[in-house]
Design a protein around this motif. Sequence first.
Motif, short mmCIF file in Angstrom:
data_model
loop_
_atom_site.label_atom_id
_atom_site.label_comp_id
_atom_site.label_asym_id
_atom_site.label_seq_id
_atom_site.Cartn_x
_atom_site.Cartn_y
_atom_site.Cartn_z
N LEU A 27 31.74 52.76 48.24
CA LEU A 27 31.70 51.30 48.29
C LEU A 27 30.57 50.72 47.45
CD1 LEU A 27 32.58 50.39 51.98
CD2 LEU A 27 34.00 50.16 49.96
N ALA A 28 29.56 51.53 47.15
CA ALA A 28 28.42 51.04 46.36
C ALA A 28 28.75 50.97 44.87
CB ALA A 28 27.21 51.94 46.58
N MET A 29 29.84 51.65 44.46
CA MET A 29 30.22 51.60 43.05
C MET A 29 30.47 50.16 42.64
SD MET A 29 32.72 54.79 42.42
CE MET A 29 32.54 56.23 43.45
N PRO A 30 29.99 49.79 41.45
CA PRO A 30 30.16 48.40 41.03
C PRO A 30 31.63 48.00 40.95
CG PRO A 30 29.30 49.76 39.24
CD PRO A 30 29.31 50.61 40.47
N GLN A 31 31.91 46.79 41.39
CA GLN A 31 33.27 46.27 41.36
C GLN A 31 33.57 45.71 39.98
OE1 GLN A 31 35.62 46.23 44.21
NE2 GLN A 31 34.14 47.85 44.44
N VAL A 32 34.48 46.37 39.28
CA VAL A 32 34.86 45.91 37.95
C VAL A 32 36.00 44.92 38.09
CG1 VAL A 32 35.64 46.67 35.67
CG2 VAL A 32 34.20 48.17 37.05
N ALA A 33 35.92 43.83 37.35
CA ALA A 33 37.01 42.84 37.40
C ALA A 33 38.25 43.46 36.76
CB ALA A 33 36.59 41.59 36.63
N VAL A 34 39.33 43.44 37.49
CA VAL A 34 40.57 44.04 37.02
C VAL A 34 41.65 42.97 36.99
CG1 VAL A 34 42.31 45.79 37.50
CG2 VAL A 34 39.95 46.23 38.10
N THR A 35 42.44 42.98 35.93
CA THR A 35 43.53 42.00 35.84
C THR A 35 44.89 42.69 35.81
OG1 THR A 35 43.31 42.00 33.45
CG2 THR A 35 42.14 40.26 34.65
N GLU A 36 44.89 44.00 36.07
CA GLU A 36 46.16 44.73 36.09
C GLU A 36 46.55 44.99 37.53
OE1 GLU A 36 46.46 48.08 33.31
OE2 GLU A 36 44.73 47.19 32.30
N TYR A 37 47.72 44.53 37.89
CA TYR A 37 48.20 44.59 39.26
C TYR A 37 48.27 46.04 39.77
CZ TYR A 37 50.64 42.97 43.40
OH TYR A 37 50.97 42.67 44.69
N GLU A 38 48.71 46.96 38.91
CA GLU A 38 48.86 48.37 39.31
C GLU A 38 47.51 48.97 39.71
OE1 GLU A 38 50.21 47.15 36.39
OE2 GLU A 38 52.18 46.93 37.34
N ILE A 39 46.47 48.63 38.94
CA ILE A 39 45.13 49.15 39.25
C ILE A 39 44.64 48.56 40.57
CG2 ILE A 39 42.71 49.22 38.50
CD1 ILE A 39 43.79 49.27 35.60
N MET A 40 44.93 47.28 40.78
CA MET A 40 44.55 46.63 42.04
C MET A 40 45.26 47.31 43.22
SD MET A 40 44.70 42.67 40.88
CE MET A 40 43.25 41.71 41.21
N CYS A 105 39.11 44.73 51.39
CA CYS A 105 40.58 44.71 51.46
C CYS A 105 41.10 43.27 51.37
CB CYS A 105 41.09 45.37 52.73
SG CYS A 105 41.04 47.17 52.68
N GLN A 106 40.48 42.38 52.15
CA GLN A 106 40.91 40.97 52.16
C GLN A 106 40.75 40.34 50.78
OE1 GLN A 106 38.52 39.34 55.35
NE2 GLN A 106 40.14 39.62 56.87
N LYS A 107 39.58 40.54 50.16
CA LYS A 107 39.33 39.96 48.83
C LYS A 107 40.32 40.48 47.81
CE LYS A 107 34.47 38.66 48.96
NZ LYS A 107 33.11 38.99 48.53
N LEU A 108 40.57 41.79 47.86
CA LEU A 108 41.49 42.39 46.90
C LEU A 108 42.91 41.87 47.11
CD1 LEU A 108 41.74 44.30 44.54
CD2 LEU A 108 41.91 46.21 46.14
N GLU A 109 43.33 41.76 48.37
CA GLU A 109 44.67 41.23 48.65
C GLU A 109 44.80 39.78 48.17
OE1 GLU A 109 44.82 42.16 52.84
OE2 GLU A 109 45.91 44.02 52.50
N GLU A 110 43.73 38.99 48.36
CA GLU A 110 43.74 37.59 47.87
C GLU A 110 43.87 37.56 46.35
OE1 GLU A 110 40.15 35.67 49.28
OE2 GLU A 110 40.75 35.98 51.38
N ARG A 111 43.10 38.42 45.67
CA ARG A 111 43.15 38.46 44.20
C ARG A 111 44.53 38.89 43.71
NH1 ARG A 111 37.66 41.37 43.94
NH2 ARG A 111 36.21 39.63 44.09
N MET A 112 45.12 39.85 44.44
CA MET A 112 46.45 40.33 44.05
C MET A 112 47.48 39.21 44.18
SD MET A 112 46.28 44.14 45.74
CE MET A 112 47.92 44.71 45.30
N THR A 113 47.37 38.43 45.25
CA THR A 113 48.28 37.29 45.46
C THR A 113 48.11 36.27 44.34
OG1 THR A 113 48.16 37.63 47.85
CG2 THR A 113 48.96 35.49 47.11
N LYS A 114 46.84 35.96 44.01
CA LYS A 114 46.57 34.99 42.93
C LYS A 114 47.10 35.50 41.60
CE LYS A 114 42.47 32.78 44.88
NZ LYS A 114 41.01 32.71 44.87
N LEU A 115 46.87 36.78 41.33
CA LEU A 115 47.33 37.35 40.06
C LEU A 115 48.85 37.30 39.97
CD1 LEU A 115 46.74 38.77 37.37
CD2 LEU A 115 46.80 40.96 38.59
N GLN A 116 49.52 37.62 41.07
CA GLN A 116 50.99 37.59 41.08
C GLN A 116 51.49 36.16 40.84
OE1 GLN A 116 52.63 39.47 44.58
NE2 GLN A 116 53.85 40.78 43.27
#
Length: 156
Positions: A27-40, A105-116
């Motif tokens: 969890l300490a690994m830096p969070q890289v901004a991802v714009t690819e749905y598959e990676i998310m 998990c919540q943040k990632l799910e929100e980002r995935m919804t926004k990206l979609q």
Amino acid sequence: CDSLPPAHYKETMNTILVWIQQSETKLAMPQVAVTEYEIMEQRLRELKALQSSLQEQQKGLNYLSTTVEGLSRKAPAEVSHRYQSELEVILGRWKKLSAQLVERCQKLEERMTKLQRFQNDTKTLKKWMAEVDVFLKEEWPALGDSEALEKQLEQC
């Protein structure tokens, strides 16, 4: 001696400490901004797997709590206090880790919804632009044909 926890206690403590350490490192690994749905999706699967693993470790944590409770009734105060302090540190790290997992998990799910949503909007916009492009390339009626010209302007 009644004042010492069983060997299983130490093994369980070490297992949980190693697990917490590995999870904290992940969890300490830096969070890289991802714009690819598959990676998310892949990241979300990893986080969910970590959450499942956390739940599997819960039995061991319960065992540690119960053992320390038992010790506090039988062991001398200083021995009991030492184990309670050790357990409190573990519980604190456990709760923090658990909360971080839920939040990630919540943040990632929100980002995935926004990206979609964004991808769908982009698709709609591209389709509309292609239709406009076709429309603009059509032949326009002669200036004298006001009825045809009016229809074409309405379509615009």
